[in-house]
Write a protein that holds these residues in place. Structure first.
Motif, PDB file in Angstrom:
ATOM      1  N   UNK A 185       0.727  -1.275  -0.159  1.00  0.00           N
ATOM      2  CA  UNK A 185      -0.017   0.037  -0.071  1.00  0.00           C
ATOM      3  C   UNK A 185       0.991   1.156  -0.122  1.00  0.00           C
ATOM      4  N   UNK A 186       1.994   1.163   0.797  1.00  0.00           N
ATOM      5  CA  UNK A 186       2.985   2.218   0.852  1.00  0.00           C
ATOM      6  C   UNK A 186       3.522   2.580  -0.451  1.00  0.00           C
ATOM      7  N   UNK A 187       3.905   1.431  -0.916  1.00  0.00           N
ATOM      8  CA  UNK A 187       4.703   1.631  -2.288  1.00  0.00           C
ATOM      9  C   UNK A 187       3.644   2.076  -3.467  1.00  0.00           C
ATOM     10  N   UNK A 188       2.391   1.448  -3.346  1.00  0.00           N
ATOM     11  CA  UNK A 188       1.576   2.166  -4.516  1.00  0.00           C
ATOM     12  C   UNK A 188       1.265   3.576  -4.377  1.00  0.00           C
ATOM     13  N   UNK A 189       1.046   4.094  -3.009  1.00  0.00           N
ATOM     14  CA  UNK A 189       1.109   5.874  -2.775  1.00  0.00           C
ATOM     15  C   UNK A 189       2.048   6.325  -3.301  1.00  0.00           C
ATOM     16  N   UNK A 190       3.413   5.916  -3.021  1.00  0.00           N
ATOM     17  CA  UNK A 190       4.593   6.532  -3.617  1.00  0.00           C
ATOM     18  C   UNK A 190       4.640   6.348  -5.050  1.00  0.00           C
ATOM     19  N   UNK A 191       4.263   5.283  -5.654  1.00  0.00           N
ATOM     20  CA  UNK A 191       4.324   5.177  -7.152  1.00  0.00           C
ATOM     21  C   UNK A 191       3.207   6.215  -7.629  1.00  0.00           C
ATOM     22  N   UNK A 192       2.238   6.272  -7.183  1.00  0.00           N
ATOM     23  CA  UNK A 192       1.116   7.370  -7.732  1.00  0.00           C
ATOM     24  C   UNK A 192       1.683   8.683  -7.798  1.00  0.00           C
ATOM     25  N   UNK A 193       2.551   9.100  -6.822  1.00  0.00           N
ATOM     26  CA  UNK A 193       3.158  10.407  -6.514  1.00  0.00           C
ATOM     27  C   UNK A 193       4.273  10.389  -7.634  1.00  0.00           C
ATOM     28  N   UNK A 194       5.044   9.263  -7.709  1.00  0.00           N
ATOM     29  CA  UNK A 194       6.247   9.386  -8.761  1.00  0.00           C
ATOM     30  C   UNK A 194       5.543   9.311 -10.066  1.00  0.00           C
ATOM     31  N   UNK A 195       4.529   8.879 -10.579  1.00  0.00           N
ATOM     32  CA  UNK A 195       3.719   8.676 -11.635  1.00  0.00           C
ATOM     33  C   UNK A 195       3.489  10.179 -12.180  1.00  0.00           C
ATOM     34  N   UNK A 196       3.104  10.956 -10.950  1.00  0.00           N
ATOM     35  CA  UNK A 196       2.424  12.284 -11.279  1.00  0.00           C
ATOM     36  C   UNK A 196       3.737  13.209 -11.489  1.00  0.00           C
ATOM     37  N   UNK A 197       4.762  13.143 -10.838  1.00  0.00           N
ATOM     38  CA  UNK A 197       5.740  14.014 -10.871  1.00  0.00           C
ATOM     39  C   UNK A 197       6.527  13.496 -12.286  1.00  0.00           C
ATOM     40  N   UNK A 198       6.611  12.308 -12.786  1.00  0.00           N
ATOM     41  CA  UNK A 198       7.208  12.016 -13.875  1.00  0.00           C
ATOM     42  C   UNK A 198       6.385  12.339 -15.006  1.00  0.00           C
ATOM     43  N   UNK A 199       5.006  12.664 -15.115  1.00  0.00           N
ATOM     44  CA  UNK A 199       3.969  13.096 -16.111  1.00  0.00           C
ATOM     45  C   UNK A 199       4.280  14.453 -16.453  1.00  0.00           C
ATOM     46  N   UNK A 200       4.379  15.212 -15.243  1.00  0.00           N
ATOM     47  CA  UNK A 200       5.076  16.695 -15.505  1.00  0.00           C
ATOM     48  C   UNK A 200       6.127  16.858 -16.194  1.00  0.00           C
ATOM     49  N   UNK A 201       7.049  16.030 -15.806  1.00  0.00           N
ATOM     50  CA  UNK A 201       8.636  15.909 -16.386  1.00  0.00           C
ATOM     51  C   UNK A 201       8.416  15.705 -17.968  1.00  0.00           C
ATOM     52  N   UNK A 202       7.735  14.758 -18.121  1.00  0.00           N
ATOM     53  CA  UNK A 202       7.584  14.268 -19.423  1.00  0.00           C
ATOM     54  C   UNK A 202       7.038  15.566 -20.484  1.00  0.00           C
ATOM     55  N   UNK A 203       5.973  16.299 -19.962  1.00  0.00           N
ATOM     56  CA  UNK A 203       5.330  17.311 -20.574  1.00  0.00           C
ATOM     57  C   UNK A 203       6.285  18.536 -20.839  1.00  0.00           C
ATOM     58  N   UNK A 204       7.113  18.693 -19.706  1.00  0.00           N
ATOM     59  CA  UNK A 204       8.388  19.840 -19.725  1.00  0.00           C
ATOM     60  C   UNK A 204       9.225  19.313 -20.820  1.00  0.00           C
ATOM     61  N   UNK A 205       9.666  18.026 -20.801  1.00  0.00           N
ATOM     62  CA  UNK A 205      10.489  17.506 -21.819  1.00  0.00           C
ATOM     63  C   UNK A 205      10.054  17.481 -23.151  1.00  0.00           C
ATOM     64  N   UNK A 206       8.726  17.392 -23.397  1.00  0.00           N
ATOM     65  CA  UNK A 206       8.150  17.522 -24.838  1.00  0.00           C
ATOM     66  C   UNK A 206       8.374  18.808 -25.439  1.00  0.00           C
ATOM     67  N   UNK A 207       8.130  19.736 -24.573  1.00  0.00           N
ATOM     68  CA  UNK A 207       8.394  21.138 -24.925  1.00  0.00           C
ATOM     69  C   UNK A 207       9.951  21.402 -25.466  1.00  0.00           C
ATOM     70  N   UNK A 208      10.672  20.925 -24.666  1.00  0.00           N
ATOM     71  CA  UNK A 208      12.264  20.961 -25.054  1.00  0.00           C
ATOM     72  C   UNK A 208      12.558  20.100 -26.042  1.00  0.00           C
ATOM     73  N   UNK A 209      12.043  19.109 -26.247  1.00  0.00           N
ATOM     74  CA  UNK A 209      12.037  18.162 -27.457  1.00  0.00           C
ATOM     75  C   UNK A 209      11.804  19.111 -28.745  1.00  0.00           C
TER      76      UNK A 209
END
Length: 498
Positions: A149-173
């Motif tokens: 359960x703890x890892x699932x919560x952390x994973x959701x948080x990491x996925x959100x952060x990673x989504x923001x990073x991907x969007x930012x990287x798309x603009x950079x691309x």
């Protein structure tokens, strides 16, 4: 009977499945074979016969129980899980089984069928062990669920952060894509430059291949020249061996000539004396009772004319002289046999002192009447493992140089001692002379091939170079000390074993 026989085999397989590393396969095979054989007896033979087999199988049962206890104790020592509980339950079951066997054989008067109680305790212990393992598994499951359960919560948080990073990287691309297009234009411009560079490189490669071919031709010529040099070196080394052989032959011819002349002169005189002696003997053979008086008188006159007493003394003296000459000749031949092993290629243990003495005998014609040889041999020198023919050549080269360095009279001192060399036992052989010595400049080059201070035609300059190579092959060391006008010392260190 059949259920009893089969159950023991099944129990052995049960214990073996729990602790296979502790169970000996040969012993398992033995018990399973017994269970199979006895079960077959029940199935094939009538009750009157197989009923007598139970006592033997009871003995096998006891042995099997003892071995199972040994296996469980071994499993406890190796910290196998559940071994304690299994051992306690089995001890109870084994004790009740022993009680039933003793009761059935009228050894004790206890109650019968107590093995069922022991089996109950054994099953209870296994149920307790199983419930304990289930409880542990349940606790671990809960802990794993919390962690998940703890890892699932952390994973959701990491996925959100990673989504923001991907969007930012798309603009950079997108920006990078524009830059890439610009770089493509630059690359197309540079490709023409690279093409001209490739043409130049191809031209350079052709030149390199031509240079490589020239180098290969030069290398083949160098290999041919090296082969010629190696052949010349072999011929020079052979010339040095022939020079040593010349010294050896001259020494032997001179040394062996004296005792041979001694024997030859003695044999001539011995022959004359023997003829005179045989004349007297023949006169004695003619004596008979009829003519004894006349012939004995004639024999006495003959003996006086021959001086018979002196004739006998001369005869014994001649025999003694011939024996001395023969012994000297035998000594020279023995020394020659010891020394003449220059071409031996194998190593073996040899007496170093004996071979030094043999070399001195060969060189005696150059030594006697002008050079004193002093030997200081250590008594504790063992046999040395070496190629003794090569070592003899080294010793002869050094002693020959010492003889040539002493112009008039002088002394050569030969010393051996046992030393420690690189943490192993070794022999140090020191050959010193009172000759002319050598300057420091000459001493630096004496081990170099073809270096010589002798006149042209009197030395090849290979004697000490070969000696240095021989000692190196024996994992030893050769050193030299020299003082101009006082003499030279060569120190040779040889390991006892190769």
């Amino acid at each position: 009977y059949l259920s009893y026989y089969v159950s023991i085999g099944c129990f052995i397989l049960f214990i073996d499945s729990l602790y296979p590393q502790e169970f000996n396969p040969k012993i398992r095979f033995f018990f399973l074979s017994c269970a199979t054989i006895f079960s077959a007896i029940v199935l094939i033979l009538p009750p009157k016969i197989y009923s007598h087999s139970v006592i033997f199988y009871e003995i096998i049962t006891v042995l099997g129980g003892i071995y199972v206890i040994y296996v469980l104790i071994l499993a406890i020592r190796r910290q196998r899980q559940g071994a304690w509980a299994l051992l306690l339950g089995f001890l109870c079951m084994f004790a009740t089984a022993i009680n039933d066997i003793m009761y059935m054989n009228e050894i004790v008067a206890t109650s019968a069928n107590s093995a069922m109680f022991g089996l109950f305790i054994f099953i209870f212990s296994q149920a307790f062990l199983l419930s304990s393992r289930f409880s542990q598994a349940f606790i671990q499951t809960q802990e794993l669920s919390q962690v998940l359960d703890y890892q699932n919560k952390n994973l959701e948080k990491i996925v959100g952060q990673r989504t923001n990073q991907i969007q930012q990287q798309n603009s950079e691309l997108q920006v990078l894509n524009q830059l890439v297009e610009e770089e493509k234009e630059k690359i197309s411009m540079q490709s023409s430059v690279l093409q001209s560079a490739n043409d130049q490189l191809a031209k350079t490669q052709q030149e390199l291949q031509k240079a490589l071919l020239d180098e290969q031709n030069s290398r083949s010529k160098l290999q041919e020249t090296l082969q010629k040099l190696q052949n010349a070196q072999v011929q020079l080394i052979q010339s040095e061996k022939m020079a040593s052989l010349g010294v050896l032959t001259a020494g032997i011819a001179h040394e062996i000539n004296n005792p041979i002349n001694f024997i030859y002169a003695g044999i001539s005189s011995l022959k004359t004396n023997m003829l005179e002696l045989m004349n007297v003997v023949e006169q004695y053979e003619k004596v008979s009772p009829e003519n004894s008086a006349v012939l004995l008188k004639q024999i006495e006159n003959l003996k006086r004319s021959l001086d018979f007493k002196e004739l006998k003394q001369d005869l014994f003296q001649l025999i003694s002289d011939i024996e001395i000459g023969a012994n000297r000749t035998a000594e020279i031949v023995k020394s020659l046999r010891t020394f003449s092993r220059l071409d031996e290629t194998s190593t073996k243990r040899s007496d170093l002192h004996e071979n030094i003495n043999s070399t001195l005998v060969i060189l005696n014609s150059q030594i006697k009447n002008r050079i004193e040889v002093v030997r200081h041999y250590a008594e504790n020198i063992p046999l040395v493992e070496c190629n003794i023919g090569q070592i003899n050549q080294v010793v002869m080269n050094i002693i020959s140089n010492a003889i040539q360095a002493i112009e008039d009279e002088g002394r050569i001192t030969i010393t051996t001692e046992l030393i420690d060399y690189q943490e192993i036992n070794a022999v140090r052989l020191t050959i010193s002379d009172t000759g002319s010595g050598m300057p420091e400049e000459v001493k630096k080059h004496i081990f170099e091939p073809f270096f010589t201070t002798k006149e042209i035609g009197k030395g090849t300059g290979l004697g000490l170079a070969i000696s240095y190579s021989v000692i190196e092959k024996h994992k030893g060391k050769i050193e030299v000390e020299s003082i101009l006008g006082q003499g030279t010392s060569f120190m040779i260190t040889l390991p006892i074993s190769q």
